[in-house]
Design a protein around this motif. Structure first.
Motif, PDB file in Angstrom:
ATOM      1  N   ASN A 211       5.301  -3.469   2.678  1.00 43.47           N
ATOM      2  CA  ASN A 211       3.980  -3.123   2.149  1.00 43.47           C
ATOM      3  C   ASN A 211       3.081  -2.507   3.226  1.00 43.47           C
ATOM      4  OD1 ASN A 211       4.515  -3.981  -0.457  1.00 43.47           O
ATOM      5  ND2 ASN A 211       3.890  -6.085  -0.039  1.00 43.47           N
ATOM      6  N   GLU A 214       4.323   1.057   3.762  1.00 42.15           N
ATOM      7  CA  GLU A 214       3.943   1.929   2.645  1.00 42.15           C
ATOM      8  C   GLU A 214       2.459   2.291   2.717  1.00 42.15           C
ATOM      9  OE1 GLU A 214       5.081   0.117  -1.012  1.00 42.15           O
ATOM     10  OE2 GLU A 214       7.156   0.790  -0.858  1.00 42.15           O
ATOM     11  N   LYS A 215       1.638   1.320   3.089  1.00 42.81           N
ATOM     12  CA  LYS A 215       0.199   1.581   3.212  1.00 42.81           C
ATOM     13  C   LYS A 215      -0.065   2.625   4.294  1.00 42.81           C
ATOM     14  CE  LYS A 215      -4.258  -0.667   3.980  1.00 42.81           C
ATOM     15  NZ  LYS A 215      -4.966  -1.946   4.264  1.00 42.81           N
TER      16      LYS A 215
END
Length: 220
Positions: A211, A214-215
């Motif tokens: 995550n 991806e951010k």
């Protein structure tokens, strides 16, 4: 508490992920940037492990990797030993079952590359292979990291395919998921709980890392 199955799972996931990136990156590059006939059929074949039950996938691997199968016969000729119920066997099974989990994030990452960069590199005389190493890979590091982490996480949790190909041989094929199943079957809930908790922590850290990547990848 015996944590050797967890260490074996980490070893399996690490080795398999290394080979998956070696195989997956050029394949994803070809699927994204090189025109070819039958691309949809190839992509559908690669994605089969996503929809096939692990036992079905494992059954066909069992046929292929047995001594009468094409992969098993070749391995027997090269190394004079059976591929089934070995670490090498479960590593090959893990790699084949995890290919789409590497291809999908790599394709998504490669597709975001500005094609003008590739066109400029080709104008300057770069070959397809040179563009892959000098342009595509350096501009896809978050995607490569995400593919590696997802691959590692998927292999850490594999059960059905590994059990069918490798069985449960201590320090050879008895990975964490199989050990937990056996602990529960023997009503040894304390050991199952401790090993499950360890896998839970590892899985959460892996998901958190994905995550975060991806951010960062989506930030302008």
């Amino acid at each position: 508490m015996d944590y050797s199955p967890l260490l074996l799972s980490c070893k399996l996931a690490g080795i398999s992920t290394f080979f998956l990136l070696l195989i997956g990156a050029p394949l994803a590059y070809a699927l994204v940037f090189i025109p070819m006939r039958g691309k949809l059929f190839i992509e559908s074949l690669i994605g089969l492990p996503l929809v096939l039950p692990p036992t079905v996938f494992g059954f066909y691997l069992l046929l292929l990797m047995g001594e009468q199968g094409s992969i098993g016969r070749l391995y027997k000729i090269l190394f004079d030993t059976s591929l089934l119920f070995t670490f090498a066997g479960i590593a090959i099974a893990a790699i084949l079952h995890t290919v789409p989990y590497v291809i999908q994030p790599l394709k998504a990452s490669f597709s975001r590359i500005d094609r003008r960069l590739l066109e400029s590199a080709e104008v300057l005389g770069c070959s397809k292979m040179s563009c892959f190493f000098r342009v595509v890979l350096p501009n896809s590091l978050p995607g490569l990291a995400a593919a590696a982490i997802l691959s590692f996480a998927h292999i850490m949790g594999q059960f059905g395919v590994i059990l069918m190909i490798g069985g449960s041989i201590p320090d050879e094929t008895r990975v964490a998921s199989i050990a937990i199943f056996e602990y529960v079957e023997a009503m040894r809930y304390q050991e199952a709980g401790q090993l499950s908790l360890a896998l839970l922590v590892v899985s959460y850290l892996i998901l958190l890392t994905v995550n975060i990547l991806e951010k960062k990848n989506n930030e302008p």
